[in-house]
Motif scaffolding. Sequence first.
Motif, PDB file in Angstrom:
ATOM      1  N   TYR A  17       0.765  -0.975   0.154  1.00  0.00           N
ATOM      2  CA  TYR A  17       0.273   0.362  -0.136  1.00  0.00           C
ATOM      3  C   TYR A  17       1.250   1.127  -0.081  1.00  0.00           C
ATOM      4  N   TYR A  44       0.669   5.343   1.338  1.00  0.00           N
ATOM      5  CA  TYR A  44      -0.475   5.945   2.063  1.00  0.00           C
ATOM      6  C   TYR A  44      -0.435   7.588   2.293  1.00  0.00           C
ATOM      7  N   GLN A  96      -0.055  11.284   3.756  1.00  0.00           N
ATOM      8  CA  GLN A  96      -0.172  12.303   5.199  1.00  0.00           C
ATOM      9  C   GLN A  96       0.027  13.729   5.279  1.00  0.00           C
ATOM     10  N   ALA A 140      -2.839  14.987   9.785  1.00  0.00           N
ATOM     11  CA  ALA A 140      -4.219  14.879   9.342  1.00  0.00           C
ATOM     12  C   ALA A 140      -3.946  12.994   9.487  1.00  0.00           C
ATOM     13  N   GLY A 141      -4.970  12.443   9.425  1.00  0.00           N
ATOM     14  CA  GLY A 141      -5.499  10.922   9.190  1.00  0.00           C
ATOM     15  C   GLY A 141      -4.027  10.617   7.512  1.00  0.00           C
ATOM     16  N   LEU A 142      -4.231   9.319   8.048  1.00  0.00           N
ATOM     17  CA  LEU A 142      -3.963   8.504   6.563  1.00  0.00           C
ATOM     18  C   LEU A 142      -4.563   8.169   5.797  1.00  0.00           C
ATOM     19  N   LEU A 148      -5.599   6.554   2.534  1.00  0.00           N
ATOM     20  CA  LEU A 148      -4.733   5.607   0.945  1.00  0.00           C
ATOM     21  C   LEU A 148      -5.564   6.054  -0.684  1.00  0.00           C
ATOM     22  N   PHE A 175       3.617   7.053   3.239  1.00  0.00           N
ATOM     23  CA  PHE A 175       4.227   6.165   3.778  1.00  0.00           C
ATOM     24  C   PHE A 175       3.893   4.280   2.776  1.00  0.00           C
ATOM     25  N   GLY A 224      -3.675  -6.344   9.928  1.00  0.00           N
ATOM     26  CA  GLY A 224      -2.846  -5.212  10.754  1.00  0.00           C
ATOM     27  C   GLY A 224      -1.816  -4.566   9.342  1.00  0.00           C
ATOM     28  N   LEU A 225      -1.542  -3.777   9.255  1.00  0.00           N
ATOM     29  CA  LEU A 225      -1.098  -3.433   8.803  1.00  0.00           C
ATOM     30  C   LEU A 225       0.490  -2.822   9.369  1.00  0.00           C
ATOM     31  N   PHE A 233       3.608  -0.062   8.715  1.00  0.00           N
ATOM     32  CA  PHE A 233       4.436   0.517   8.112  1.00  0.00           C
ATOM     33  C   PHE A 233       5.969   0.859   8.145  1.00  0.00           C
ATOM     34  N   LYS A 240       8.622   4.203   7.659  1.00  0.00           N
ATOM     35  CA  LYS A 240       8.924   5.889   8.654  1.00  0.00           C
ATOM     36  C   LYS A 240       8.345   6.377   7.944  1.00  0.00           C
TER      37      LYS A 240
END
Lengths: 112, 112
Positions: free
Chosen positions: A33, A35, A37, A41-43, A45, A88, A99-100, A102, A104
């Motif tokens: 994936y 993402y 950010q 804010a949030g991530l 997709l 990310f 779960g993913l 990630f 850094k």
Amino acid sequence: GEDVEQSLFLSVREGDSSVINCTYTDSSSTYLYWYKQEPGAGLQLLTYIFSNMDMKQDQRLTVLLNKKDKHLSLRIADTQTGDSAIYFCAENGGGGADGLTFGKGTHLIIQP
Amino acid sequence: DAGVIQSPRHEVTEMGQEVTLRCKPISGHNSLFWYRQTMMRGLELLIYFNNNVPIDDSGMPEDRFSAKMPNASFSTLKIQPSEPRDSAVYFCASSPPSYEQYFGPGTRLTVT
């Protein structure tokens, strides 16, 4: 254990292409994936690719996957100031809806 | 669609106090994830649920952390007692029966 590595920073000029790279260690990953950010804010997709594919294109975004080398890249064509964010890379470890893990994150800096 | 909803967005508390973070997943999603983001450690998976059942809580740092999902539309992450090192942004994400995870805006927790 699982590990995802990314460069911390990438600086590009507005209008150029950005290429953000990622390497991972878990050979059982089924999905990978990207993402985005933005500050505070949030991530979001952006896109994802199934591990049996080697390329996926979605408008200005191109994802390349080299499964042999466990290398994933995200290319953003015609980079704009609105693309400035942290990107990310993540992988899901091959376990279905797991779960993913990630990286850094890579800070994409756009120069005018 | 409102997306994943988290509350509160910001929480400041004193060491030793109990903190409860809340999450409402996207309707129809059957998996829910709690992540923590810090500068030092990046994004870490704490726990995830599938059909309201905890599947993997190996990422929960200590017994001070607990999570529940009493129904398909609500989850809580509780820290009791809280410590300064728990300061972080806590994200909730949800996923339909596929491989896409959608993140909420996060709760920024500061423990003084």
